[in-house]
Design an enzyme around this catalytic site. Structure first.
Site, PDB file in Angstrom:
ATOM      1  N   HIS A  61      15.004  -9.540 -20.452  1.00  0.00           N
ATOM      2  CA  HIS A  61      15.827 -10.315 -21.383  1.00  0.00           C
ATOM      3  C   HIS A  61      17.063 -10.902 -20.729  1.00  0.00           C
ATOM      4  O   HIS A  61      18.006 -11.288 -21.408  1.00  0.00           O
ATOM      5  CB  HIS A  61      16.260  -9.436 -22.566  1.00  0.00           C
ATOM      6  CG  HIS A  61      15.158  -9.147 -23.534  1.00  0.00           C
ATOM      7  ND1 HIS A  61      13.984  -8.557 -23.163  1.00  0.00           N
ATOM      8  CD2 HIS A  61      15.050  -9.380 -24.864  1.00  0.00           C
ATOM      9  CE1 HIS A  61      13.208  -8.424 -24.230  1.00  0.00           C
ATOM     10  NE2 HIS A  61      13.826  -8.917 -25.271  1.00  0.00           N
ATOM     11  N   GLU A  92       5.299 -17.741 -30.197  1.00  0.00           N
ATOM     12  CA  GLU A  92       6.008 -18.845 -29.541  1.00  0.00           C
ATOM     13  C   GLU A  92       5.077 -19.985 -29.150  1.00  0.00           C
ATOM     14  O   GLU A  92       5.408 -21.157 -29.300  1.00  0.00           O
ATOM     15  CB  GLU A  92       6.765 -18.345 -28.302  1.00  0.00           C
ATOM     16  CG  GLU A  92       8.047 -17.569 -28.611  1.00  0.00           C
ATOM     17  CD  GLU A  92       7.810 -16.093 -28.897  1.00  0.00           C
ATOM     18  OE1 GLU A  92       6.637 -15.651 -28.869  1.00  0.00           O
ATOM     19  OE2 GLU A  92       8.805 -15.370 -29.150  1.00  0.00           O
TER      20      GLU A  92
END
Lengths: 366, 337
Positions: free
Chosen positions: B129, B60
């Protein structure tokens, strides 16, 4: 992988009396005016940085301030290897690179002084030199931050079918951060024309390469990404120029990244305020030794070759001194930014409800 | 008007912008061959090819930073981060670079970048998450943060984000992708100029008893609350923030001046959360109009558990928000249905 000019035994163990392990750079085939131009550029950076250090201790310059002292041959060699259309990203030790890429030294000094005529209009300071015109796209203060950016710039180049190359300079300590691994991997995967250049001065702040890198032979660290790496004696301007030119042109031709390690000695502390007390006597001696000083080395070479005479040396020294003084005068006389400009650069596209509140202002101004 | 999902609004608008502008490309994990974890990029690789639909390694920081660098040279990358939780890996590039480059270099280079990413708990994805950390980005001058709650907003706001010259964090929500709503017939046309204004909130339902403020999924929950309470004769005015930075304080302050009371519902944690800024703004902008303290309904302050009863209990709901509204109205002696 070519392993040229390896510093024997790394940092501390390299012998001060060791002869320079450099192949013949063919000085005899060089035009004298080219050699003198390099010499002058290197001397200019030396004097510019000395003046910067002085201005910093006089509190004319604020913030952090990292100098290129000892790195002059690397700076000039690398910048000579780039075409005008090529892009450059660097870390925070960027003054010399900014000048070498073509920025007006007066405006670089004005940036250091935090004035409106600075290359970044006084918004960046020492670590954040930037100029779209000369394609020096920063000056970054976060270790490793420039690597993904440089990779993306190269993506934009290939997206448009351009033939520019991106050079991404960094220090030895950068080879251990995540952005290094992610960027080299992406650059190779996407066939991007980036030359990653590691300036190995054997010390990330006070931490040696051996203390921080499990593979201290830094030019080998592209191997995990199948990126070819080379090492060059960063004290030798011609060797740096030749090696960098070859890799830059290969990146352009082959559309793939390369890795170059240029080693040299950081003459002083990490930044102006760092007395480098962590250095051993041997390390200190190496950093200060004449034979590790790129300007002393080049001076002797040019003198021996009959290119540099006493008169020329004096002439160059005087002109460099005058130009550095001119830069400092320019910076000193450049206006400080007006407080009314504080909100000028938050957003490129104007947007409703952007806050222009000064610290004690109410949120809802009547 | 036609009725489509939030997902389709995003997908078709993204496609339309790629048709319109050659400089728009999409970058992210699993967006090409896999067609997107949540299928927002479905069909794009087939239509536009790998030059404009770039699958990335799981890196990322590397690919968000590469998008920033590409934007500096004038491309208009739209990055997909699989969920906002993973933006933490890229946070140096978002906060220290994307948000700083325009100002730090004296306005020489803008960063026309969009980072699309869903937040949202309630999917039994557990602690790492299920976070709503848009606050981190809403805190940062130099960034713009948009949070559409309906398919129509998703379309007009994504178009605005892509055409804007600043870095935009575009907050989607896992719980909204399948939600449906009306969009203009031409929403997917490349020539469509239906562009939302960044930095503007909206009163999405008028009411007179109390103001209920939310954004993203909670703005849709707020509407459900208002509909339910209408049956009990409580008139709730709903404000959808839509833009978290810049924050349109005037719109919700004006609403509170009208109703005299406010409840904020948010999917993030209460302490230091988005609602804290809203509440502080209300006390400063509508102090004399408030008949009761401003209440916040926010996620319980725990790492989100996996087990369904615990997860459900941790999140704000129509019921918990309704309760907070009734308690607020009751406290000021207003009629409670």
């Amino acid at each position: 992988m070519a392993d040229t000019a390896k510093p024997k035994g790394g940092t501390a163990r390299a012998s001060a009396s060791r002869r320079r392990n450099r192949k013949d750079t063919g000085i005899g085939n060089e035009k004298p005016e080219t050699l003198l131009d390099y010499y002058r550029q290197m001397l200019f950076i030396r004097r510019f940085e000395e003046r910067t250090g002085q201005a910093y201790t006089q509190a004319r310059i604020g913030g952090y301030c990292h100098l290129n002292l000892g790195e002059e041959a690397t700076v000039v060699g690398l910048m000579t290897a780039l075409q005008e259309r090529d892009y450059l990203f660097t870390n925070y030790r960027d003054h010399g690179y900014a000048i070498g890429k073509g920025m007006d030294p007066k405006r670089v000094m004005a940036e250091l002084y935090g004035r409106v005529d600075g290359v970044s209009k006084g918004w960046g300071g020492s670590m954040h030199m930037y100029d779209t015109e000369t394609r020096m796209l920063g000056g970054y203060g976060i270790v490793g931050g420039q690597l993904p950016l440089a990779t993306g710039a190269a993506l934009a180049v290939t997206y448009r079918g351009g033939d520019e190359v991106v050079m991404c300079q960094m220090g030895d300590g950068t080879t251990n951060i995540g952005a290094w691994h992610e960027s080299l991997n992406i650059a190779k995967l996407w066939n991007l024309p980036v030359v990653f250049v590691v300036i190995n001065n054997f010390t990330g702040m006070g931490t040696t390469v051996e203390m921080s890198s499990a593979e201290p032979e830094l030019y080998k660290r592209g191997a995990a990404f199948r990126i070819e790496g080379e090492r060059v004696d960063g004290r030798d301007v011609l060797a740096v120029r030749d090696t960098a030119s070859r890799l830059v042109e290969r990146a352009r031709e082959e559309q793939t990244p390369f890795l170059l390690e240029a080693w040299s000695y950081r003459q002083k502390g990490h930044s102006v305020v760092d007395p480098a007390k962590y250095r051993t006597d041997e390390q200190r001696e190496l950093a200060r030794a004449d034979e590790n000083d790129p300007i002393t080395i080049f001076d002797a070479q040019l003198t021996k070759a009959g290119v540099l005479t006493d008169d020329l040396r004096d002439e160059i020294a005087a002109s460099v001194k005058a130009e550095v003084a001119e830069a400092a005068d320019f910076a000193e006389n450049s206006p400080k930014p007006d407080v009314s400009t504080l909100f000028d650069y938050t957003y490129a596209t104007p947007v409703p409800n952007e806050s222009r509140r000064m610290p004690a202002d109410p949120v809802f101004a009547e | 008007m036609s009725v489509i999902t939030y997902r389709q609004a995003l997908r078709d608008t993204l496609r339309a912008e790629m048709v319109r502008d050659e400089n728009v490309l999409v970058i992210g994990e699993e967006i090409g061959v896999f067609e997107g974890s949540y299928k927002i990029t479905e069909g794009l690789l087939k239509e536009f090819g790998p030059r404009r639909v770039k699958d990335t390694p799981i890196a990322e920081e590397g690919f968000v930073g590469a998008a920033v660098g590409a934007a500096m040279l004038g491309l208009r990358p739209v990055v997909e981060l699989m969920t906002i939780n993973f933006s933490l890996i890229a946070i140096d590039q978002i906060i220290n670079h994307a948000a700083k480059i325009y100002g730090m270099f004296g306005g020489q280079t803008s960063v026309p970048l969009v980072i699309r990413t869903p937040g949202g708990g309630g999917q039994q994805l557990g602690a790492t998450h299920s976070q709503n950390i848009e606050l981190f980005y809403s805190f940062i001058p130099g960034l713009k943060v948009m949070a559409p709650s309906t398919p129509a907003e998703a379309s007009s706001m994504l178009r605005a984000a892509i055409r804007d010259d600043d870095p935009v964090l575009f907050l989607e929500n896992l719980g909204l992708y399948n939600s449906k709503g009306e969009v203009p017939e031409d929403y997917a046309e490349p020539k469509n100029d239906n562009i939302a204004t960044i930095g503007r909130a909206a009163v999405t339902r008028e009411g007179s008893d109390i103001t209920l403020i939310g954004y993203s999924r909670m703005a849709t929950v707020a509407t459900q609350v208002a509909e339910k309470l209408a049956e009990e004769d409580i008139s709730v005015e709903v404000v959808d923030l839509r833009s978290l930075r810049p924050l349109d304080r005037q719109t919700f302050v004006d609403s509170v001046k009208k109703t005299g009371a406010a409840v904020i519902c948010e999917d993030d944690w209460l302490t230091y959360g988005i609602g804290a800024e809203i509440a502080a703004s209300i006390q400063e902008g509508a102090f004399d109009y408030l008949d009761a303290p401003v209440r916040r309904v926010a996620m319980a302050e725990v790492p989100m558990p996996y087990a369904k009863p615990l997860e459900t209990a941790a999140l704000p709901s129509v019921e918990s928000i309704s309760t907070a509204i009734k308690e607020t109205l009751s406290a000021v002696g207003k009629r409670v249905g």
